[in-house]
Design a protein around this motif. Structure first.
Motif, PDB file in Angstrom:
ATOM      1  N   ALA A  61      14.454  -2.745   3.979  1.00  0.00           N
ATOM      2  CA  ALA A  61      13.486  -2.576   5.372  1.00  0.00           C
ATOM      3  C   ALA A  61      12.441  -3.500   5.647  1.00  0.00           C
ATOM      4  CB  ALA A  61      12.925  -1.242   4.815  1.00  0.00           C
ATOM      5  N   GLY A  62      12.432  -4.346   5.087  1.00  0.00           N
ATOM      6  CA  GLY A  62      11.629  -5.566   5.363  1.00  0.00           C
ATOM      7  C   GLY A  62      10.288  -5.150   4.693  1.00  0.00           C
ATOM      8  N   LEU A  63      10.100  -4.369   3.660  1.00  0.00           N
ATOM      9  CA  LEU A  63       8.667  -4.053   3.259  1.00  0.00           C
ATOM     10  C   LEU A  63       8.414  -4.861   1.809  1.00  0.00           C
ATOM     11  CD1 LEU A  63       8.928  -0.307   4.484  1.00  0.00           C
ATOM     12  CD2 LEU A  63       7.873  -2.024   5.461  1.00  0.00           C
ATOM     13  N   SER A  64       9.005  -5.397   1.371  1.00  0.00           N
ATOM     14  CA  SER A  64       8.693  -6.233   0.203  1.00  0.00           C
ATOM     15  C   SER A  64       7.254  -6.947   0.382  1.00  0.00           C
ATOM     16  CB  SER A  64       9.731  -7.133  -0.074  1.00  0.00           C
ATOM     17  OG  SER A  64      10.967  -6.523  -0.634  1.00  0.00           O
ATOM     18  N   ALA A  65       7.295  -7.548   1.570  1.00  0.00           N
ATOM     19  CA  ALA A  65       6.134  -8.538   1.835  1.00  0.00           C
ATOM     20  C   ALA A  65       4.817  -7.569   1.800  1.00  0.00           C
ATOM     21  CB  ALA A  65       6.237  -9.241   2.877  1.00  0.00           C
ATOM     22  N   VAL A  66       4.923  -6.668   2.242  1.00  0.00           N
ATOM     23  CA  VAL A  66       3.563  -5.568   2.437  1.00  0.00           C
ATOM     24  C   VAL A  66       3.384  -5.091   1.182  1.00  0.00           C
ATOM     25  CG1 VAL A  66       2.879  -3.348   3.284  1.00  0.00           C
ATOM     26  CG2 VAL A  66       4.539  -4.744   4.556  1.00  0.00           C
ATOM     27  N   LEU A  67       4.341  -4.754   0.278  1.00  0.00           N
ATOM     28  CA  LEU A  67       4.337  -4.397  -1.222  1.00  0.00           C
ATOM     29  C   LEU A  67       3.411  -5.526  -1.789  1.00  0.00           C
ATOM     30  CD1 LEU A  67       4.502  -2.105  -3.493  1.00  0.00           C
ATOM     31  CD2 LEU A  67       6.643  -3.293  -3.716  1.00  0.00           C
ATOM     32  N   ALA A  68       3.952  -6.739  -1.768  1.00  0.00           N
ATOM     33  CA  ALA A  68       3.256  -7.955  -2.422  1.00  0.00           C
ATOM     34  C   ALA A  68       1.899  -7.906  -1.826  1.00  0.00           C
ATOM     35  CB  ALA A  68       4.084  -9.197  -2.075  1.00  0.00           C
ATOM     36  N   ALA A  69       1.658  -7.570  -0.532  1.00  0.00           N
ATOM     37  CA  ALA A  69       0.064  -7.906  -0.008  1.00  0.00           C
ATOM     38  C   ALA A  69      -0.482  -6.844  -0.748  1.00  0.00           C
ATOM     39  CB  ALA A  69       0.528  -7.752   1.574  1.00  0.00           C
ATOM     40  N   ARG A  70       0.003  -5.608  -0.746  1.00  0.00           N
ATOM     41  CA  ARG A  70      -0.906  -4.573  -1.247  1.00  0.00           C
ATOM     42  C   ARG A  70      -1.447  -4.824  -2.686  1.00  0.00           C
ATOM     43  NH1 ARG A  70      -3.804   0.312  -0.430  1.00  0.00           N
ATOM     44  NH2 ARG A  70      -3.906   1.066  -2.514  1.00  0.00           N
ATOM     45  N   ARG A  71      -0.411  -5.269  -3.434  1.00  0.00           N
ATOM     46  CA  ARG A  71      -0.564  -5.707  -4.867  1.00  0.00           C
ATOM     47  C   ARG A  71      -1.701  -6.732  -4.874  1.00  0.00           C
ATOM     48  NH1 ARG A  71       5.757  -4.999  -6.947  1.00  0.00           N
ATOM     49  NH2 ARG A  71       5.703  -2.971  -7.506  1.00  0.00           N
ATOM     50  N   ALA A  72      -1.483  -7.745  -3.852  1.00  0.00           N
ATOM     51  CA  ALA A  72      -2.743  -8.654  -3.788  1.00  0.00           C
ATOM     52  C   ALA A  72      -3.977  -8.549  -3.447  1.00  0.00           C
ATOM     53  CB  ALA A  72      -2.012  -9.938  -3.212  1.00  0.00           C
ATOM     54  N   GLY A  73      -4.181  -7.068  -2.816  1.00  0.00           N
ATOM     55  CA  GLY A  73      -5.287  -6.409  -2.307  1.00  0.00           C
ATOM     56  C   GLY A  73      -5.446  -7.207  -0.809  1.00  0.00           C
ATOM     57  N   ARG A  74      -4.491  -7.464  -0.006  1.00  0.00           N
ATOM     58  CA  ARG A  74      -4.697  -7.975   1.134  1.00  0.00           C
ATOM     59  C   ARG A  74      -3.749  -7.598   2.194  1.00  0.00           C
ATOM     60  NH1 ARG A  74      -1.208 -11.904   0.754  1.00  0.00           N
ATOM     61  NH2 ARG A  74      -0.879 -12.888  -1.354  1.00  0.00           N
ATOM     62  N   VAL A  75      -3.743  -6.314   2.497  1.00  0.00           N
ATOM     63  CA  VAL A  75      -2.852  -5.900   3.521  1.00  0.00           C
ATOM     64  C   VAL A  75      -3.423  -6.235   4.868  1.00  0.00           C
ATOM     65  CG1 VAL A  75      -1.828  -3.914   4.666  1.00  0.00           C
ATOM     66  CG2 VAL A  75      -1.926  -4.164   2.124  1.00  0.00           C
ATOM     67  N   GLU A  76      -2.686  -6.884   5.699  1.00  0.00           N
ATOM     68  CA  GLU A  76      -3.235  -7.276   6.882  1.00  0.00           C
ATOM     69  C   GLU A  76      -2.760  -6.585   8.171  1.00  0.00           C
ATOM     70  OE1 GLU A  76      -2.837 -11.741   7.439  1.00  0.00           O
ATOM     71  OE2 GLU A  76      -3.614 -12.002   5.402  1.00  0.00           O
ATOM     72  N   GLU A  77      -3.523  -6.712   9.380  1.00  0.00           N
ATOM     73  CA  GLU A  77      -2.852  -5.988  10.482  1.00  0.00           C
ATOM     74  C   GLU A  77      -1.526  -6.290  10.889  1.00  0.00           C
ATOM     75  OE1 GLU A  77      -3.366  -3.230  13.046  1.00  0.00           O
ATOM     76  OE2 GLU A  77      -4.986  -4.089  11.887  1.00  0.00           O
ATOM     77  N   CYS A  78      -0.736  -7.178  10.751  1.00  0.00           N
ATOM     78  CA  CYS A  78       0.482  -7.304  11.083  1.00  0.00           C
ATOM     79  C   CYS A  78       1.515  -6.705   9.947  1.00  0.00           C
ATOM     80  CB  CYS A  78       0.954  -9.012  10.935  1.00  0.00           C
ATOM     81  SG  CYS A  78       0.724  -9.563   9.195  1.00  0.00           S
ATOM     82  N   ASP A  79       1.104  -6.311   8.776  1.00  0.00           N
ATOM     83  CA  ASP A  79       1.524  -5.427   7.782  1.00  0.00           C
ATOM     84  C   ASP A  79       1.671  -4.235   8.360  1.00  0.00           C
ATOM     85  OD1 ASP A  79       2.115  -7.657   6.250  1.00  0.00           O
ATOM     86  OD2 ASP A  79       0.123  -7.530   5.437  1.00  0.00           O
ATOM     87  N   VAL A  80       0.290  -3.689   8.840  1.00  0.00           N
ATOM     88  CA  VAL A  80       0.167  -2.122   9.248  1.00  0.00           C
ATOM     89  C   VAL A  80       1.110  -2.087  10.593  1.00  0.00           C
ATOM     90  CG1 VAL A  80      -1.534  -0.706  10.303  1.00  0.00           C
ATOM     91  CG2 VAL A  80      -2.100  -2.227   8.434  1.00  0.00           C
TER      92      VAL A  80
END
Length: 184
Positions: free
Chosen positions: A12-31
């Motif tokens: 679903a293309g959400l692995s990058a969002v999971l990685a960003a969440r784990r790193a503590g930096r979910v950005e607007e493009c992720d949302v």
């Protein structure tokens, strides 16, 4: 099962969002990606985050919980009504974009018990609502309900409803914890 869930999140293309969440930096493009993601993959991602951050416990409030100032997201809260699928998306996005270990709460009085139970698989970890009878009225003190089974009998309505709530949470694969505030 975990590898299958990881594959669904990745597909679903959400692995990058999971990685960003784990790193503590979910950005607007992720949302923005979350708002358009496949709902089941989004739910799997949110549930993965919930599992890692808050565990299997589900706090249950049967009276209005005190506002303790913690980072609590109470859903549904938007103006107007939302569909069940929109509510599940909101719960998942709140889990993924909220503070680490946020308490994501669903009000079963407004959403219904069944949808609230499903929301547990989309990242919610708290349920709140008033215990009411079938007409939606608060239970009277000392009210009894019939319990059907091998030995039909009357039991305190509050106890019957608490057992029902506990069953909903257990069938969702979680551990129910009734909040201590409700006894005050």
């Amino acid at each position: 099962m975990s590898a299958l869930v990881d594959q669904a999140i990745d597909a679903a293309g959400l692995s990058a969002v999971l990685a960003a969440r784990r790193a503590g930096r979910v950005e607007e493009c992720d949302v923005e990606r979350l708002h358009h993601a496949d709902l089941l993959a989004l739910g799997a991602l949110a549930d993965r985050v919930r599992e890692a951050e808050v565990g299997e416990d589900v706090r249950i409030y049967t009276q209005a919980p005190a506002d303790d100032g913690d980072a609590v997201v109470v859903l549904p809260r938007p103006e107007g009504e939302v569909t069940g699928l929109e509510l599940l998306r909101q719960v998942a996005i709140a889990r993924i974009t909220g503070p680490r270990g946020a308490r994501v709460r669903v009000d079963w009085t407004r959403s219904g018990l069944e949808l609230a139970q499903v929301a547990l698989g989309f990242g919610a970890n708290e349920l709140a609502g008033l215990i009411a009878n079938k007409r939606g009225l608060p239970m009277a003190e000392g009210e009894k309900l019939g319990v059907v089974g091998k030995k039909s009998r009357l039991e305190a309505a509050e106890l019957v409803k608490r057992k029902e709530l506990e069953g909903f949470v257990r069938r969702a694969g979680r551990t129910p914890r009734f909040d201590q505030e409700e006894t005050t």
